[in-house]
Enzyme design. Structure first.
Site, PDB file in Angstrom:
ATOM      1  CG  HIS A  63      61.550  81.844  32.009  1.00  0.00           C
ATOM      2  ND1 HIS A  63      62.061  83.042  32.435  1.00  0.00           N
ATOM      3  CD2 HIS A  63      60.530  81.575  32.849  1.00  0.00           C
ATOM      4  CE1 HIS A  63      61.385  83.473  33.491  1.00  0.00           C
ATOM      5  NE2 HIS A  63      60.446  82.605  33.758  1.00  0.00           N
ATOM      6  CE1 TYR A  74      61.354  85.651  36.544  1.00  0.00           C
ATOM      7  CE2 TYR A  74      62.792  84.994  38.337  1.00  0.00           C
ATOM      8  CZ  TYR A  74      61.711  84.737  37.516  1.00  0.00           C
ATOM      9  OH  TYR A  74      60.993  83.579  37.678  1.00  0.00           O
TER      10      TYR A  74
END
Length: 272
Positions: free
Chosen positions: A105, A47
């Protein structure tokens, strides 16, 4: 704040997702969320906002020990040495000595899962994280990860909302003591167009999004809605003062299909 217990972790049931939040706006939103009562903040290496998330946590004035912070290791760092190095870099950006939850992730078939899990467990042993888990794992991968991890995994974070049926993944999580953490829980705002959710919400003076979040909470699912609007923060938190009936829960379940996925990260590896 209600929590979901999973293999020793108490995860606040509503958190703030921070995907696509950047810069000062991200820091301010995190700060405001915590001041309003949020105690769970979700970020990730991919992110590129860990620094701002850390700034927001500090600016809130809330004790670090009272905030459940999750970050995620990106797939290019799944080799054991890379995982530990990148986790330390995440902590440096967050300016924290540990996170509460460290996730893989996405699956990465290029690196043996057993090796990656070994490094994830080592990060926990070293005190870099209190808990460990996975994200975007299929049922088969959940079973493999649980079998190969030398320490308890506490969650699988996946897309989940009324349009996407996730019964098999949810059942696999429950069978192994994992929490399911739902990202895109209001389908990127699309639930506002759902007539059934509006009709149910009218009975409780709640919005369609609030009904959606309540539906998740009543399944003992953790929801991490992302918003860039401060006014939405309070709305997303105001879901603990009503209960949906079994009939209403069933009506919302009926909205889901196996092909109801709406999130396209673009940067994510393809995995079926």
């Amino acid at each position: 704040m209600q929590t979901v217990e999973a293999n020793g972790a108490d995860i606040p049931a509503i958190g703030l997702g921070t995907w696509e939040l950047r810069g000062r706006a991200c820091a301010r939103l995190v700060e405001q969320a915590l001041r309003l009562g949020y105690r769970h903040i979700d970020t990730a290496q991919a992110y590129e906002n860990e620094r701002e998330v850390g700034e927001g946590v500090r600016a809130s004035g809330i004790k670090r020990s009272d905030v459940f912070v999750t970050t995620k290791v990106w797939t290019t760092h799944f080799a054991p040495n890379d995982l530990l190095r990148s986790t330390k870099e995440s902590l440096a950006r967050l300016r924290m000595t540990e996170v509460d939850l460290l996730l893989l992730h996405w699956p990465n078939p290029q690196v043996p899962l057993e090796e990656t899990l070994g490094a994830l467990v080592e990060a926990r042993k070293l005190g870099l994280t209190r808990h460990i888990g996975v994200s975007n794992f299929t049922v088969a991968l959940i079973e493999e990860a649980v079998a190969k991890a030398a320490a308890p995994l506490v969650c699988n974070q996946v897309e989940y909302h009324p349009y996407l049926e996730q019964n098999k993944v949810l059942a696999a999580c429950r069978a192994n003591g994992l929490a399911l953490v739902a990202y895109s829980p209001v389908a990127k705002g699309r639930v506002k167009n759902a007539e059934a959710l509006h009709r149910i919400g009218a009975r409780y003076e709640k919005t369609a999004a609030q009904v959606c979040l309540r539906w998740l909470i009543q399944q003992d699912v953790v929801a991490i809605p992302r918003t860039s609007k401060v006014e939405r923060l309070s709305e997303n938190l105001d879901v603990f003062d009503f209960n949906l009936t079994d009939e209403e829960m069933g009506e919302i379940f009926a909205m889901g299909t196996r092909g109801g996925r709406i999130t396209d990260f673009g940067f994510a590896p393809k995995w079926d």
